[in-house]
Each structure stands twice: as structure tokens, then as C-alpha cells.
Design an enzyme around this catalytic site. Structure first.
Site, PDB file in Angstrom:
ATOM      1  N   ASN A 152       0.829  -1.203   0.000  1.00  0.00           N
ATOM      2  CA  ASN A 152       0.000   0.000   0.000  1.00  0.00           C
ATOM      3  C   ASN A 152       0.868   1.260   0.000  1.00  0.00           C
ATOM      4  O   ASN A 152       1.995   1.217   0.471  1.00  0.00           O
ATOM      5  CB  ASN A 152      -0.911   0.011   1.232  1.00  0.00           C
ATOM      6  CG  ASN A 152      -2.079  -0.950   1.084  1.00  0.00           C
ATOM      7  OD1 ASN A 152      -2.633  -1.091   0.011  1.00  0.00           O
ATOM      8  ND2 ASN A 152      -2.439  -1.614   2.171  1.00  0.00           N
ATOM      9  N   HIS A 174      -6.403  -8.154   0.065  1.00  0.00           N
ATOM     10  CA  HIS A 174      -7.083  -9.250   0.753  1.00  0.00           C
ATOM     11  C   HIS A 174      -8.591  -9.029   0.841  1.00  0.00           C
ATOM     12  O   HIS A 174      -9.339  -9.964   1.126  1.00  0.00           O
ATOM     13  CB  HIS A 174      -6.554  -9.390   2.189  1.00  0.00           C
ATOM     14  CG  HIS A 174      -5.081  -9.251   2.319  1.00  0.00           C
ATOM     15  ND1 HIS A 174      -4.208 -10.279   2.059  1.00  0.00           N
ATOM     16  CD2 HIS A 174      -4.312  -8.196   2.678  1.00  0.00           C
ATOM     17  CE1 HIS A 174      -2.969  -9.866   2.246  1.00  0.00           C
ATOM     18  NE2 HIS A 174      -3.013  -8.621   2.619  1.00  0.00           N
ATOM     19  N   HIS A 205      -9.728  -0.650  -1.787  1.00  0.00           N
ATOM     20  CA  HIS A 205     -10.226  -0.283  -0.461  1.00  0.00           C
ATOM     21  C   HIS A 205     -11.548   0.464  -0.508  1.00  0.00           C
ATOM     22  O   HIS A 205     -12.125   0.763   0.538  1.00  0.00           O
ATOM     23  CB  HIS A 205      -9.193   0.530   0.338  1.00  0.00           C
ATOM     24  CG  HIS A 205      -8.091  -0.310   0.891  1.00  0.00           C
ATOM     25  ND1 HIS A 205      -7.177   0.157   1.822  1.00  0.00           N
ATOM     26  CD2 HIS A 205      -7.733  -1.596   0.655  1.00  0.00           C
ATOM     27  CE1 HIS A 205      -6.321  -0.804   2.129  1.00  0.00           C
ATOM     28  NE2 HIS A 205      -6.643  -1.879   1.426  1.00  0.00           N
TER      29      HIS A 205
END
Length: 440
Positions: A152, A174, A205
Site C-alpha cells: 500500500n 485481501h 479499499h
């Protein structure tokens, strides 16, 4: 023989999961595995643990080789078929601490700070120069590799690699594969999990659960909306922000509530401090996690190696399934982060988007999504603005783009004025020293 290079192999638990998965995959079991890191102690830990897994579950089929330091990076990468990236530039100390403590002086609070917000901007800016070095080496010694990025800020780093290098890159998170399961379990709808189908697209996200149905094709959203509303009214829990998204935007999103609380101007607000408790928002959550992980590591390492009986079962991480699909040409679907080449019609073409992708011998084949509901595209766009400006700052090394990225960050802009934003950015750049010395 397949060659897999793992960059940031000192991330031992994650390296164990991804590379352990590979050793549990028949077509990857005899791979050459190159472990690369700049931290010799953590690299040695990973080598010990992975060699134990190789012995115990893989009959020593894989060949595992450590490579320490930048001077050995090209050899680690040479002829790699797949490269997995899991680096953290600057580590918890000093860089993560800096990303949290300096903004606090300006009244800017964060939860995770690794994807968006001022923390995500700074992390992206100090990581891209390192990844540029990776890309130049890969273009020279393994130009046809497939680069699997787990680091990230995902959309910033993968977006940079996809636009400004020649390396085939997909970003992996994930959150996509556990989104629907987590939602249904959280709402007491576990009985709907078997045979359920979902459709997810957006950005990393903040990808949206656009459709979810049970095994008989019945739309589960009406019941989800009813239960989420009731749960937020009647109890404190760890997913209140995303349930509020369901109420106000009509859809659930992939990443956790502690992450999403800082991707918008709605929840962490100095004028409304009661919202922190109302939505159960864990401020400074990432530093707490880092401290715990560091404190627990030696015990965890010892537990992993206890009695030499370390074992591994294949996890749900995408990496080994992607490699298997490429090697065997047996298609496999993932949620991947790729350049928006006509995939989501109402988001910019230079954005990195998270969409369904089919993997086969040709690599990553993204699927066309069409238009997102307008309110979801609008939410994504507020984050994309920051991502694109951060990428532009990294490309040009021009500090003005850093200021502009922070000015357009939803949470930062909701709390600070322009002068304080500029001062905060300057203080962060100076505090990060050599990690960000290239930005003028």
C-alpha cells in the site's frame, strides 16, 4: 522451472503465507524462490521458516535462495517469472510514526494512514522511488515477469507502475475475496453463504459490492439493508462506518470500517468529536497494530518453528492461484487492481481501478464493468483525485503536486486550511529526510 522472487521477504508471516501456498501448489512446488530484503536479520528468519516448510510439506522440492541488499537485487530478480512485492519503505519507525505524529500537531487524526489521507500520500511518495528501481532492474533482467503488488497505497503504487513502467503489474488486496463472507456473517446471514455469488468493482479499499445473491439467485441486498440499519441502531460493533455507507449510499464496500472512516470528510471531524464513539472509530489503529506485531514477532517466530514441525495449508491469497493459472492456462478469476482501460466508464482512464479479472496464460485480463451508480463513482473520484496527484508528484518530483494532493484529500481538506496543509507537508517532507529528499 518457475522462478518466484519475493521483494520484502522480511515480511516473514506474509512471505510464509504466499510462498507456502506456492509450495502447496503442484505446478509451483519445484520453483526457484528468491528471497530479497535489505534487513539481514528478518531475511534470515524468513529463510529458516520457508526452508522448514519446504522440508515438511514439499519434500525439499523448491530451491530457496536469499539475497541481501540493493547490490544483490538484480540477481534476485534475474529471469523471474513472477515477482511479489511486499515492501514497507521506512518501516514503523521512523516513517509510520512520523506520518501520524506530525499531522496530530495540526489537529489531523488518522486510523490507518497507509492508503489515502496524508499518511497514504507520504507512504506513496517514499515508496515509488524504490519501486522505480525495481522496475528498471526488472526491465533489464526479467522484462516479461508478472509483478504482483501487495504494498500500500495500492492504487498509487500500482497505478504508477502501470502508467510509467514497462512491467506487467496487477495490484492485489485481501479485502475482495472476504467481503461478502464478512458482511453476511456480521449480519447473521451465514446460511446464505453456500453458493452465494457477488459482483464487486470500484477502486482499491473502496470497491463496491454491486450485487449479491444466494444460491437460488435471490437478491440479498433488501435483507442486508434491513439488518445493517438495525444493527447500527442497536449495538456497537467494528463495522459501523460501512453499514452507514449501506444506509446513505445504498451499497457496502470492500475494505474495513477503520480504513474507510478516513477516506471521506464525514466521520473524523474536530467539530463533531462525538462521532468517534458513535461509529466506534479506532484512531491511531495502525501504530497500535505495528507495536503489537513487533512485540509479538519473536514469540510468533518461535511458535512457527516449535519442535521443527512447521506446516502450511494453502490460503486464500491470490498470488499462488494467479501463478498456477498463468502456468497451466486454467482460468482463474480475481479482483485485481489495473489501469482503467475502458473498464469503468464513469471513472478516469488513468485511474487504477479494482475490477474482476480473468487470469490465464496471457496474464491478467480485466473485465468491462460499465458505469457505476453515480454516487459510488463520485465517492471513488474523491480518492482518485488524491491518487493521481500523488503519482504526478512522484513522476515530476514537484512539491506543488504534493500540496495539491493533500488539499484535495477529503479528510485533510475538511479539517485544515491551505496554509496549514502546506506547512504540514513541508514538515513531513523534512522529517522523512533521505526518503523524500528528491521532492523539491
Amino acid at each position: 522451472m518457475v522462478k518466484i522472487t519475493f521483494l520484502g521477504a522480511g515480511s516473514t508471516v506474509f512471505a510464509r503465507n504466499v510462498l507456502g501456498d506456492c509450495m502447496c501448489t503442484p505446478v509451483l512446488r519445484d520453483a526457484e524462490i528468491a528471497l530479497y530484503d535489505i534487513d539481514g536479520e528478518r531475511l534470515k528468519d524468513s529463510e529458516i521458516i520457508l526452508k522448514a516448510i519446504n522440508h515438511n510439506v514439499n519434500e525439499d522440492r523448491a530451491v530457496i535462495k536469499p539475497y541481501l541488499g540493493v547490490e544483490n537485487r538484480k540477481e534476485a530478480l534475474r529471469d523471474a517469472d513472477f515477482v511479489v512485492n511486499a515492501i514497507q519503505v521506512g518501516g514503523y519507525e521512523p516513517c509510520t510514526v512520523t506520518d501520524f505524529e506530525i499531522p496530530k500537531k495540526y489537529g489531523l487524526k488518522q486510523t490507518i494512514g497507509d492508503t489515502l489521507g496524508i499518511g497514504g500520500i507520504m507512504r506513496g511518495l517514499r515508496t515509488i522511488p524504490v519501486m522505480e528501481g525495481f522496475a528498471r532492474d526488472m526491465e533489464e533482467v526479467c522484462p516479461n515477469t508478472l509483478f504482483l503488488n501487495y504494498t500500500n497505497p495500492m492504487a498509487i503504487l500500482s497505478g504508477y507502475m502501470q502508467r510509467y513502467t514497462k512491467i506487467r503489474t496487477v495490484g492485489l488486496c485481501h479485502s475482495v475475496q472476504v467481503c461478502t463472507e464478512g458482511l453476511l456473517k456480521g449480519l447473521g446471514m451465514e446460511d446464505k453463504l453456500e453458493g452465494a455469488t457477488d459482483y464487486i468493482a470500484g477502486i482499491n479499499h473502496m470497491a463496491w459490492l454491486l450485487d449479491v445473491r444466494d444460491k437460488d439467485g435471490i437478491d440479498l441486498y433488501p435483507e442486508i439493508k434491513k439488518r445493517a440499519l438495525e444493527k447500527n441502531k442497536n449495538e456497537k460493533h467494528n463495522d459501523m462506518v460501512r453499514y452507514e455507507y449501506i444506509r446513505t449510499l445504498g451499497y457496502y464496500c470492500t475494505e474495513s470500517s477503520e480504513h474507510n472512516s478516513e477516506y471521506n470528510p464525514f466521520f473524523i471531524k474536530s467539530r463533531y468529536p462525538e462521532m468517534i464513539d458513535k461509529f466506534n472509530i479506532p484512531l491511531d489503529e495502525y501504530p497500535r497494530r505495528c507495536i503489537k506485531q513487533i512485540a509479538d514477532w519473536e514469540q510468533e517466530r518461535d511458535n512457527i518453528l516449535k519442535d521443527g514441525k512447521i506446516t502450511h495449508e494453502r490460503s486464500r491469497e491470490y498470488a499462488s492461484y494467479i501463478m498456477e493459472a498463468v502456468v497451466t492456462n486454467h482460468p482463474y478469476q480475481i479482483g485485481g487492481n489495473v489501469l482503467n482501460t475502458g473498464l469503468i466508464d464513469n471513472l478516469p482512464s488513468d485511474a487504477c481501478v479494482e475490477v474482476p479479472c480473468m487470469i490465464n496464460a496471457k496474464g491478467v485480463n480485466p473485465c468491462h464493468v460499465g458505469r457505476l451508480p453515480v454516487q459510488l463513482a463520485a465517492m471513488n473520484q474523491t480518492n482518485i483525485n488524491v491518487q493521481l496527484l500523488t503519482i504526478e508528484a512522484a513522476r515530476t518530483r514537484d512539491k506543488n503536486y504534493i500540496y495539491q494532493a493533500a488539499m484535495l484529500d477529503p479528510h485533510t481538506a475538511a479539517e485544515l486550511n491551505i496554509d496549514d496543509i502546506r506547512s504540514m507537508c513541508d514538515e513531513l517532507i523534512e522529517a522523512h529526510g533521505e526518503y523524500m529528499a528528491m521532492y523539491k
